[in-house]
Write an enzyme that holds these catalytic residues in place. Structure first.
Site, PDB file in Angstrom:
ATOM      1  N   ASN A 111       0.810  -1.227   0.000  1.00 25.69           N
ATOM      2  CA  ASN A 111       0.000   0.000   0.000  1.00 25.69           C
ATOM      3  C   ASN A 111       0.845   1.281   0.000  1.00 25.69           C
ATOM      4  O   ASN A 111       0.443   2.278  -0.582  1.00 25.69           O
ATOM      5  CB  ASN A 111      -1.031   0.004   1.146  1.00 25.69           C
ATOM      6  CG  ASN A 111      -0.465  -0.561   2.426  1.00 25.69           C
ATOM      7  OD1 ASN A 111       0.742  -0.484   2.642  1.00 25.69           O
ATOM      8  ND2 ASN A 111      -1.312  -1.122   3.266  1.00 25.69           N
ATOM      9  N   THR A 139       2.274  -8.746  -1.551  1.00 25.97           N
ATOM     10  CA  THR A 139       2.672  -8.723  -0.146  1.00 25.97           C
ATOM     11  C   THR A 139       2.203  -9.993   0.544  1.00 25.97           C
ATOM     12  O   THR A 139       1.054 -10.418   0.368  1.00 25.97           O
ATOM     13  CB  THR A 139       2.141  -7.522   0.656  1.00 25.97           C
ATOM     14  OG1 THR A 139       2.474  -7.729   2.039  1.00 25.97           O
ATOM     15  CG2 THR A 139       0.642  -7.327   0.571  1.00 25.97           C
ATOM     16  N   ASP A 141       1.660 -10.123   3.503  1.00 26.57           N
ATOM     17  CA  ASP A 141       0.772  -9.718   4.594  1.00 26.57           C
ATOM     18  C   ASP A 141      -0.705  -9.766   4.192  1.00 26.57           C
ATOM     19  O   ASP A 141      -1.580  -9.741   5.056  1.00 26.57           O
ATOM     20  CB  ASP A 141       1.116  -8.299   5.066  1.00 26.57           C
ATOM     21  CG  ASP A 141       2.466  -8.228   5.762  1.00 26.57           C
ATOM     22  OD1 ASP A 141       3.042  -9.294   6.017  1.00 26.57           O
ATOM     23  OD2 ASP A 141       2.932  -7.116   6.040  1.00 26.57           O
ATOM     24  N   MET A 187       4.515 -13.969  10.256  1.00 27.96           N
ATOM     25  CA  MET A 187       4.606 -12.544   9.904  1.00 27.96           C
ATOM     26  C   MET A 187       3.220 -11.977   9.642  1.00 27.96           C
ATOM     27  O   MET A 187       2.233 -12.719   9.596  1.00 27.96           O
ATOM     28  CB  MET A 187       5.470 -12.367   8.657  1.00 27.96           C
ATOM     29  CG  MET A 187       6.953 -12.325   8.924  1.00 27.96           C
ATOM     30  SD  MET A 187       7.840 -11.974   7.388  1.00 27.96           S
ATOM     31  CE  MET A 187       9.442 -11.496   8.038  1.00 27.96           C
ATOM     32  N   GLY A 188       3.160 -10.698   9.409  1.00 26.51           N
ATOM     33  CA  GLY A 188       1.875 -10.107   9.046  1.00 26.51           C
ATOM     34  C   GLY A 188       1.591  -8.783   9.711  1.00 26.51           C
ATOM     35  O   GLY A 188       0.550  -8.179   9.481  1.00 26.51           O
ATOM     36  N   GLU A 244       3.181 -12.063  14.598  1.00 23.47           N
ATOM     37  CA  GLU A 244       4.237 -11.172  15.111  1.00 23.47           C
ATOM     38  C   GLU A 244       3.657  -9.862  15.632  1.00 23.47           C
ATOM     39  O   GLU A 244       4.275  -9.175  16.445  1.00 23.47           O
ATOM     40  CB  GLU A 244       5.253 -10.871  14.014  1.00 23.47           C
ATOM     41  CG  GLU A 244       4.655 -10.076  12.845  1.00 23.47           C
ATOM     42  CD  GLU A 244       5.659  -9.671  11.776  1.00 23.47           C
ATOM     43  OE1 GLU A 244       6.838 -10.013  11.895  1.00 23.47           O
ATOM     44  OE2 GLU A 244       5.241  -9.015  10.806  1.00 23.47           O
ATOM     45  N   TYR A 295      12.164 -14.796   7.366  1.00 25.76           N
ATOM     46  CA  TYR A 295      12.249 -14.759   5.902  1.00 25.76           C
ATOM     47  C   TYR A 295      11.988 -16.113   5.251  1.00 25.76           C
ATOM     48  O   TYR A 295      11.754 -16.185   4.046  1.00 25.76           O
ATOM     49  CB  TYR A 295      13.630 -14.234   5.466  1.00 25.76           C
ATOM     50  CG  TYR A 295      13.783 -12.721   5.534  1.00 25.76           C
ATOM     51  CD1 TYR A 295      12.778 -11.920   6.067  1.00 25.76           C
ATOM     52  CD2 TYR A 295      14.918 -12.089   5.051  1.00 25.76           C
ATOM     53  CE1 TYR A 295      12.914 -10.542   6.125  1.00 25.76           C
ATOM     54  CE2 TYR A 295      15.069 -10.711   5.101  1.00 25.76           C
ATOM     55  CZ  TYR A 295      14.054  -9.942   5.650  1.00 25.76           C
ATOM     56  OH  TYR A 295      14.193  -8.577   5.699  1.00 25.76           O
ATOM     57  N   LEU A 296      12.070 -17.199   6.025  1.00 24.03           N
ATOM     58  CA  LEU A 296      11.806 -18.514   5.419  1.00 24.03           C
ATOM     59  C   LEU A 296      10.404 -18.538   4.829  1.00 24.03           C
ATOM     60  O   LEU A 296      10.182 -19.067   3.740  1.00 24.03           O
ATOM     61  CB  LEU A 296      11.931 -19.633   6.461  1.00 24.03           C
ATOM     62  CG  LEU A 296      13.281 -19.797   7.157  1.00 24.03           C
ATOM     63  CD1 LEU A 296      13.236 -20.957   8.141  1.00 24.03           C
ATOM     64  CD2 LEU A 296      14.385 -20.027   6.136  1.00 24.03           C
ATOM     65  N   GLN A 297       9.433 -17.937   5.556  1.00 18.93           N
ATOM     66  CA  GLN A 297       8.045 -17.984   5.077  1.00 18.93           C
ATOM     67  C   GLN A 297       7.842 -17.071   3.879  1.00 18.93           C
ATOM     68  O   GLN A 297       6.947 -17.269   3.071  1.00 18.93           O
ATOM     69  CB  GLN A 297       7.074 -17.616   6.195  1.00 18.93           C
ATOM     70  CG  GLN A 297       7.077 -16.163   6.593  1.00 18.93           C
ATOM     71  CD  GLN A 297       6.659 -15.916   8.029  1.00 18.93           C
ATOM     72  OE1 GLN A 297       5.494 -15.941   8.324  1.00 18.93           O
ATOM     73  NE2 GLN A 297       7.604 -15.681   8.921  1.00 18.93           N
TER      74      GLN A 297
HETATM   75  O1  F6P Z   1       6.502  -7.438   3.607  1.00 20.51           O
HETATM   76  C1  F6P Z   1       5.812  -7.542   4.776  1.00 20.51           C
HETATM   77  C2  F6P Z   1       6.653  -8.080   5.868  1.00 20.51           C
HETATM   78  O2  F6P Z   1       7.045  -9.337   5.467  1.00 20.51           O
HETATM   79  C3  F6P Z   1       6.024  -8.095   7.250  1.00 20.51           C
HETATM   80  O3  F6P Z   1       5.177  -9.154   7.495  1.00 20.51           O
HETATM   81  C4  F6P Z   1       7.231  -8.053   8.143  1.00 20.51           C
HETATM   82  O4  F6P Z   1       6.929  -7.544   9.405  1.00 20.51           O
HETATM   83  C5  F6P Z   1       8.108  -7.138   7.386  1.00 20.51           C
HETATM   84  O5  F6P Z   1       7.816  -7.313   6.030  1.00 20.51           O
HETATM   85  C6  F6P Z   1       9.581  -7.280   7.587  1.00 20.51           C
HETATM   86  O6  F6P Z   1      10.204  -6.321   6.815  1.00 20.51           O
HETATM   87  P1  F6P Z   1      11.756  -6.162   6.616  1.00 20.51           P
HETATM   88  O7  F6P Z   1      12.202  -7.291   5.738  1.00 20.51           O
HETATM   89  O8  F6P Z   1      11.950  -4.835   5.959  1.00 20.51           O
HETATM   90  O9  F6P Z   1      12.357  -6.199   7.986  1.00 20.51           O
END
Ligand code: F6P
Length: 418
Positions: A111, A139, A141, A187-188, A244, A295-297
């Site tokens: 967004n 995304t 999210d 995440m989310g 999270e 980041y695995l997910q």
């Molecule tokens: O892209 C969304 C997201 O994956 C969120 O769920 C997470 O909190 C965030 O990015 C992490 O961002 P960055 O990789 O910039 O730390």
């Protein structure tokens, strides 16, 4: 060949399938004989005039992007302020666009990126520069307005559901003499879509995950601990999935990793699972394991959802079509026609209705007790994780991913002093 260049940029957190969108953009533009440049590291590359020419990429490389996770051209978190507040940056962007005859700008992000694409289009109009700006959704999210779902989410959701199902079998086997509780962190940020997807791992009353914690519901620690204990007593073990972004009743994040903020102003999250695991161990005395897939997910292309991949390809193709048809300040979105069998199509939404809005889980998707998903949530989520879009594997047993040469074109403007 139509006059002008198409500039494509990736933004924000990347996904397992954002490069599939890039692949579709490049293929569709090539089919219309349009040259595609990609900004290195998103809008930052555009500001710095660091532009990668995709013309030398072979057809096989472009196809391979569709099964390669990460962001092939680099991404960034850089939020531009209002047109008045960041005027110099917007003017610099237009100068770079003019220097490279960019007539179509495709910004693949969430967004915040939709907001940037919208503002760039407004400034271009003010300057009378012919530019068509398109937002391209992505995304994990799943929090973009106007689209039924976001490319990237389905694959992260599939990884989550699969991982929780697998871990649950592990804990069940160990519970008698060892681990009783397992906590998985999804995440989310402010939206519980990924945590909800974990609910697909099981359907029966005592199937894992036994408890899901959503950011849409205030976290009540005493109530949570009592439920964990009750599940352990009844089932023998307890699998918890925590978003999270869960917050206590006073609005504070339960996990605020050091309180750092990125340039979008977002708090860096991560760590809620370890916190909850500590509380379970200290308050209840159960042995606990916890996982922070992080980041695995977001990058799990090896178990990507076929439906998600198709969405990612479709929005890339549609974005090029819109751009070349001069449909300015819009975003291709996914529209659901039916849940089962799942049917969908791509439509177009105005960027101003996507920019800066955040779509959280509807009330009807969270169970009344706040710790699980409803049948309506299942109907929504189920099709998004269907089908396995495996990448090809090489003889070394690893996925065959492509790496793009990030060499940039020679700069024509003075260096950016931002
Ligand atoms: O892209 C969304 C997201 O994956 C969120 O769920 C997470 O909190 C965030 O990015 C992490 O961002 P960055 O990789 O910039 O730390």
């Amino acid at each position: 060949m139509p006059a002008g260049t198409l500039l494509y940029a990736q933004s924000g957190g990347v996904t397992a399938v954002i490069n599939a969108t890039a692949s579709a953009v490049i293929q569709s533009a090539r089919a219309r004989k349009v040259r595609v440049l990609a900004a290195r590291n998103g809008i930052l590359g555009a500001l710095r005039e660091e532009l990668i020419d995709t013309t030398p990429l072979t057809a096989a490389q472009v196809r391979a992007l569709a099964h390669t996770p990460g962001g092939a051209f680099g991404s960034c978190r850089l939020k531009l302020k209002s047109l008045a507040g960041d005027r110099a940056k917007y003017e610099r962007l237009l100068a770079v666009f003019k220097a490279h005859d960019v007539r179509w700008f495709l910004y693949n992000g969430g967004n915040d990126s939709a907001d940037t694409a919208l503002k760039v289009s407004q400034l271009a109009a003010e300057f009378g520069y012919p530019l068509t700006c398109i937002g391209v959704p992505k995304t994990i999210d799943n929090d973009l307005a106007m689209t039924d779902c976001c490319p990237g989410f389905g694959s992260a959701a599939k990884y989550t559901a699969v991982s929780v199902r697998e871990c649950a079998l592990d804990v069940a086997a160990m519970a008698d003499t060892s681990t009783k509780v397992f906590v998985y962190e999804a995440m989310g940020r402010h939206a519980g879509w990924l945590a909800a997807a974990a609910g697909l791992a099981g359907a029966g009353k005592d199937d894992a995950p036994h408890l899901i914690l959503f950011p849409e519901r205030p976290f009540d620690e005493a109530g949570f601990l009592a439920r964990v204990d009750a599940v352990v007593k009844r089932v023998g073990h307890c699998v918890v999935v925590a978003s999270e972004g869960i917050r206590s009743a006073d609005g504070r994040f339960v996990a605020d990793a050091g309180g750092g903020k990125d340039s979008f102003g977002h708090t860096q999250l991560g760590g809620v699972a370890s916190y909850l695991a500590g509380r379970v161990k200290d308050a209840l005395g159960h042995k606990v394991h916890w996982a922070l897939p992080d980041y695995l997910q977001r990058s799990a292309r090896h178990i990507a959802s076929q439906v998600d991949l198709e969405h990612a390809l479709a929005v890339g193709r549609a974005a090029v079509q819109c751009a070349l048809a001069g449909q300015n300040a819009v975003m291709p979105v996914i529209v659901r026609d039916a849940d089962a069998p799942y049917r969908w199509h791509v439509d177009i939404a105005p960027l101003e209705r996507v920019a800066n809005h955040e779509k959280t889980m509807p009330k009807g998707f969270i169970r009344k007790d706040g710790y699980g998903i409803t049948a309506a949530a299942r109907r929504y989520l189920q099709p998004l994780i269907e089908g396995e879009a495996f990448p090809p594997f090489g003889r070394n047993g690893l996925p065959d991913y492509v790496q793009v040469d990030q060499a940039v074109l020679r700069r024509t403007l003075p260096a950016w002093q931002g």
